[in-house]
Design a protein around this motif. Structure first.
Motif, short mmCIF file in Angstrom:
data_model
loop_
_atom_site.label_atom_id
_atom_site.label_comp_id
_atom_site.label_asym_id
_atom_site.label_seq_id
_atom_site.Cartn_x
_atom_site.Cartn_y
_atom_site.Cartn_z
N TYR A 53 0.83 -1.19 0.00
CA TYR A 53 0.00 0.00 0.00
C TYR A 53 0.87 1.25 0.00
O TYR A 53 1.94 1.28 0.60
CB TYR A 53 -0.90 0.03 1.23
N PHE A 54 0.38 2.27 -0.66
CA PHE A 54 1.09 3.55 -0.70
C PHE A 54 0.13 4.63 -0.24
O PHE A 54 -0.95 4.78 -0.79
CB PHE A 54 1.57 3.84 -2.13
N ILE A 55 0.51 5.33 0.77
CA ILE A 55 -0.32 6.42 1.29
C ILE A 55 0.23 7.73 0.76
O ILE A 55 1.41 8.04 0.93
CB ILE A 55 -0.31 6.43 2.83
N LYS A 56 -0.64 8.48 0.09
CA LYS A 56 -0.24 9.81 -0.38
C LYS A 56 -0.36 10.80 0.77
O LYS A 56 -1.39 10.86 1.44
CB LYS A 56 -1.10 10.27 -1.55
N ILE A 57 0.68 11.56 0.98
CA ILE A 57 0.72 12.54 2.05
C ILE A 57 0.43 13.91 1.46
O ILE A 57 0.97 14.27 0.41
CB ILE A 57 2.10 12.53 2.75
N ASP A 81 -1.26 16.97 6.09
CA ASP A 81 -0.61 15.98 6.95
C ASP A 81 0.76 16.45 7.44
O ASP A 81 1.19 16.07 8.53
CB ASP A 81 -0.39 14.67 6.17
N HIS A 134 3.80 12.22 -3.55
CA HIS A 134 2.90 12.91 -2.62
C HIS A 134 2.36 14.19 -3.25
O HIS A 134 2.71 14.53 -4.38
CB HIS A 134 3.63 13.19 -1.31
#
Length: 116
Positions: free
Chosen positions: A2-6, A70, A29
């Protein structure tokens, strides 16, 4: 995997901010907000050209209160840090402040009291 965009916000948009922004973008990001002295500045025009989805924000508090942000990257000149540092430290946002935060012991002691 999984890749979380900040979601990032920048305070200041000079030459060093452009380098930080390049890294943020290369990692996939988003830079969604930027606060600087003037929407008409040359630095802002260059920053906006390289980060077209970034919106200019006139008031610093808008960045600090925006729930979508964030992480904040603070890239202002060393002589401006003292003025806004108490405001920044009163926020719970994660941030990189890329300049020294204090040159005077008494000022540093006051800053330490803000977070305690």
């Amino acid at each position: 995997m999984y890749f979380i965009k900040i979601n990032f916000a920048f305070i200041g948009c000079g030459k060093i901010a452009l380098e930080h922004a390049r890294v943020v973008n290369s990692l996939g990001h988003r830079i969604i907000l930027c606060h600087t002295k003037s929407e008409n500045s040359r630095n802002w025009r260059i920053f906006k050209e390289k980060n077209p989805k970034t919106k200019y924000v006139k008031k610093l508090n808008h960045i600090l209160s925006d729930k979508k942000i964030d992480f904040i990257v603070v890239c202002i000149s060393w002589d401006q840090i003292k003025r806004i540092l108490p405001i920044l430290l009163s926020s719970n946002k994660l941030m990189l402040i890329e300049k020294p935060i204090a040159f005077e012991v008494d000022f540093l002691k006051k800053l330490l009291m803000i977070k305690n």
